[in-house]
Design an enzyme around this catalytic site. Structure first.
Site, PDB file in Angstrom:
ATOM      1  N   SER A 147       0.866  -1.195   0.000  1.00 11.66           N
ATOM      2  CA  SER A 147       0.000   0.000   0.000  1.00 11.66           C
ATOM      3  C   SER A 147       0.895   1.235   0.000  1.00 11.66           C
ATOM      4  O   SER A 147       2.061   1.165   0.428  1.00 11.66           O
ATOM      5  CB  SER A 147      -0.861   0.008   1.262  1.00 11.66           C
ATOM      6  OG  SER A 147      -1.539   1.237   1.407  1.00 11.66           O
ATOM      7  N   TYR A 160      -2.521  -0.914  10.416  1.00 12.00           N
ATOM      8  CA  TYR A 160      -2.490  -1.223   8.981  1.00 12.00           C
ATOM      9  C   TYR A 160      -1.168  -0.774   8.363  1.00 12.00           C
ATOM     10  O   TYR A 160      -0.499  -1.542   7.664  1.00 12.00           O
ATOM     11  CB  TYR A 160      -3.679  -0.539   8.300  1.00 12.00           C
ATOM     12  CG  TYR A 160      -3.816  -0.833   6.818  1.00 12.00           C
ATOM     13  CD1 TYR A 160      -4.423  -2.001   6.383  1.00 12.00           C
ATOM     14  CD2 TYR A 160      -3.344   0.063   5.858  1.00 12.00           C
ATOM     15  CE1 TYR A 160      -4.568  -2.277   5.025  1.00 12.00           C
ATOM     16  CE2 TYR A 160      -3.473  -0.192   4.504  1.00 12.00           C
ATOM     17  CZ  TYR A 160      -4.091  -1.365   4.092  1.00 12.00           C
ATOM     18  OH  TYR A 160      -4.224  -1.634   2.755  1.00 12.00           O
ATOM     19  N   LYS A 164       2.070  -2.834   6.560  1.00 14.35           N
ATOM     20  CA  LYS A 164       2.521  -2.591   5.182  1.00 14.35           C
ATOM     21  C   LYS A 164       3.990  -2.134   5.165  1.00 14.35           C
ATOM     22  O   LYS A 164       4.743  -2.494   4.259  1.00 14.35           O
ATOM     23  CB  LYS A 164       1.603  -1.578   4.495  1.00 14.35           C
ATOM     24  CG  LYS A 164       0.155  -2.064   4.347  1.00 14.35           C
ATOM     25  CD  LYS A 164       0.018  -3.350   3.527  1.00 14.35           C
ATOM     26  CE  LYS A 164      -1.428  -3.721   3.237  1.00 14.35           C
ATOM     27  NZ  LYS A 164      -1.567  -4.947   2.438  1.00 14.35           N
TER      28      LYS A 164
HETATM   29  P1  NAP Z   1     -11.204  -6.806  -0.433  1.00 17.93           P
HETATM   30  O1  NAP Z   1     -12.074  -6.209  -1.470  1.00 17.93           O
HETATM   31  O2  NAP Z   1     -11.685  -6.853   0.980  1.00 17.93           O
HETATM   32  O3  NAP Z   1     -10.820  -8.303  -0.893  1.00 17.93           O
HETATM   33  C1  NAP Z   1     -10.032  -9.088  -0.057  1.00 17.93           C
HETATM   34  C2  NAP Z   1      -9.806 -10.452  -0.689  1.00 17.93           C
HETATM   35  O4  NAP Z   1      -8.961 -11.193   0.192  1.00 17.93           O
HETATM   36  C3  NAP Z   1     -11.087 -11.263  -0.839  1.00 17.93           C
HETATM   37  O5  NAP Z   1     -10.957 -12.091  -1.973  1.00 17.93           O
HETATM   38  C4  NAP Z   1     -11.104 -12.106   0.437  1.00 17.93           C
HETATM   39  O6  NAP Z   1     -11.898 -13.283   0.228  1.00 17.93           O
HETATM   40  C5  NAP Z   1      -9.605 -12.407   0.604  1.00 17.93           C
HETATM   41  N1  NAP Z   1      -9.189 -12.691   1.974  1.00 17.93           N
HETATM   42  C6  NAP Z   1      -9.408 -11.940   3.081  1.00 17.93           C
HETATM   43  N2  NAP Z   1      -8.887 -12.543   4.161  1.00 17.93           N
HETATM   44  C7  NAP Z   1      -8.303 -13.687   3.725  1.00 17.93           C
HETATM   45  C8  NAP Z   1      -7.598 -14.742   4.359  1.00 17.93           C
HETATM   46  N3  NAP Z   1      -7.421 -14.762   5.687  1.00 17.93           N
HETATM   47  N4  NAP Z   1      -7.128 -15.767   3.601  1.00 17.93           N
HETATM   48  C9  NAP Z   1      -7.316 -15.767   2.259  1.00 17.93           C
HETATM   49  N5  NAP Z   1      -7.995 -14.818   1.608  1.00 17.93           N
HETATM   50  C10 NAP Z   1      -8.488 -13.786   2.333  1.00 17.93           C
HETATM   51  O7  NAP Z   1      -9.783  -6.061  -0.384  1.00 17.93           O
HETATM   52  P2  NAP Z   1      -9.021  -5.142  -1.473  1.00 17.93           P
HETATM   53  O8  NAP Z   1      -9.397  -3.733  -1.216  1.00 17.93           O
HETATM   54  O9  NAP Z   1      -9.150  -5.723  -2.824  1.00 17.93           O
HETATM   55  O10 NAP Z   1      -7.519  -5.270  -0.938  1.00 17.93           O
HETATM   56  C11 NAP Z   1      -6.620  -6.241  -1.448  1.00 17.93           C
HETATM   57  C12 NAP Z   1      -5.209  -5.874  -0.973  1.00 17.93           C
HETATM   58  O11 NAP Z   1      -4.863  -4.578  -1.435  1.00 17.93           O
HETATM   59  C13 NAP Z   1      -5.037  -5.851   0.545  1.00 17.93           C
HETATM   60  O12 NAP Z   1      -3.780  -6.384   0.890  1.00 17.93           O
HETATM   61  C14 NAP Z   1      -5.097  -4.359   0.873  1.00 17.93           C
HETATM   62  O13 NAP Z   1      -4.406  -4.063   2.061  1.00 17.93           O
HETATM   63  C15 NAP Z   1      -4.426  -3.778  -0.353  1.00 17.93           C
HETATM   64  N6  NAP Z   1      -4.749  -2.383  -0.619  1.00 17.93           N
HETATM   65  C16 NAP Z   1      -6.044  -1.990  -0.787  1.00 17.93           C
HETATM   66  C17 NAP Z   1      -6.325  -0.660  -1.057  1.00 17.93           C
HETATM   67  C18 NAP Z   1      -7.734  -0.152  -1.247  1.00 17.93           C
HETATM   68  O14 NAP Z   1      -7.943   1.073  -1.207  1.00 17.93           O
HETATM   69  N7  NAP Z   1      -8.707  -1.022  -1.500  1.00 17.93           N
HETATM   70  C19 NAP Z   1      -5.284   0.278  -1.135  1.00 17.93           C
HETATM   71  C20 NAP Z   1      -3.973  -0.158  -0.963  1.00 17.93           C
HETATM   72  C21 NAP Z   1      -3.718  -1.494  -0.708  1.00 17.93           C
HETATM   73  P3  NAP Z   1     -12.495 -14.121   1.471  1.00 17.93           P
HETATM   74  O15 NAP Z   1     -13.117 -13.115   2.403  1.00 17.93           O
HETATM   75  O16 NAP Z   1     -13.479 -15.068   0.851  1.00 17.93           O
HETATM   76  O17 NAP Z   1     -11.338 -14.842   2.069  1.00 17.93           O
END
Ligand code: NAP
Length: 255
Positions: A147, A160, A164
């Protein structure tokens, strides 16, 4: 005639990729991008139903994919699942969690939940994939979706951003260790992308204003903004890039 150098291919045909958290959000984008570039993509998460739906959509688009149920918060089980389906050429460690709160109010349960997935989970999933890559002896590319909060701090984000920043350190050290095996280790660092994870932040008007004031390109990120970077870091076009991070932050960290 001057012999012209050739741009390395961005295609990933014949390669096998694992993406954790592939059932929605950024992980879904990564899985679709890698599959579109020709890789066979193993889509992993906890919820099997959503994964099977994603795999059905990828196959319907003529792409190659399969579902793998695993919970990175259970490192032993996740490693066993990874061993069963691997070895992999490409790993996108994307599964992540957030429990945003002021630092002085953070509970031990929330701390453990976020560290358990974002750091401990990512660490041991990466270890399992790297072991398989080393054994296979073909090299590989490992990316963690870190991130911009791996480079700066943010409101209500002490835990968080701690996870990261830790991922950034893990990436540098792993790159040193795995470089001799031609395994590259990098992070991709997005700004705010609209997904289920970030929805609570966007629905808070104060936080939405904070985001709008920080992104120089004057818009929030989309899943599609991450897709090209994943293909680039997965393949031969980035063959000399390791131990670093690719910021996709619309200029947030520029100042
Ligand atoms: P999201 O929409 O909540 O999706 C999370 C995914 O991870 C889902 O497929 C979920 O499926 C899976 N997951 C969650 N816990 C898990 C576990 N314990 N084991 C295996 N799978 C798991 O999240 P996102 O926003 O796409 O974020 C993805 C990544 O990008 C994260 O690392 C986040 O920190 C990073 N990120 C996000 C943003 C943002 O603004 N969205 C910005 C910077 C970085 P299940 O619940 O079915 O397991």
């Amino acid at each position: 005639m001057t012999p012209l150098p050739r741009t390395p291919s961005f295609r990933l045909d014949g390669r096998c990729a694992l993406v954790t958290g592939a059932s929605r959000g950024i992980g879904l984008g990564c899985a679709a991008a890698l599959a579109e570039a020709g890789a066979h993509v193993v889509c992993a998460a906890r919820g099997l139903g959503a994964l099977e739906d994603v795999v059905g959509s990828l196959r319907a688009a003529g792409l190659s994919a399969e579902a793998l149920q695993l919970d990175v918060d259970n490192p032993a089980d996740a490693a066993a699942a990874i061993d069963k389906v691997g070895p992999f050429d490409i790993f996108v460690s994307n599964a992540g969690a957030a429990r945003h709160a002021p630092m002085v109010e953070t509970s031990v349960a929330d701390f453990d939940a976020v560290v358990g997935v974002n750091l401990r989970g990512a660490y041991f999933a990466t270890q399992a994939v790297a072991r398989g890559m080393v054994k296979a002896g073909k090299g590989g590319s490992i990316m963690t979706i870190s991130s911009q909060m791996g480079h700066v701090g943010g409101i209500d984000r002490t835990v968080y951003s701690a996870t990261k920043h830790a991922i950034e350190g893990m990436t540098k050290s792993a790159a040193i260790e795995l470089g001799p095996h031609n395994i590259r280790v990098n992070t991709i660092c997005p700004t705010f992308i609209r997904t289920p994870l970030s929805e609570p932040t966007f629905s808070n008007p104060e936080r939405a204003a904070w985001i709008a004031s920080k992104i120089k390109l004057r818009r929030v990120g989309k899943v599609e903004d991450i897709m090209g970077a994943v293909v680039f870091l997965a393949g031969d076009a980035s063959a000399m890039i390791t131990g670093t991070s690719l910021l996709i932050d619309g200029g947030w960290t520029a100042g």
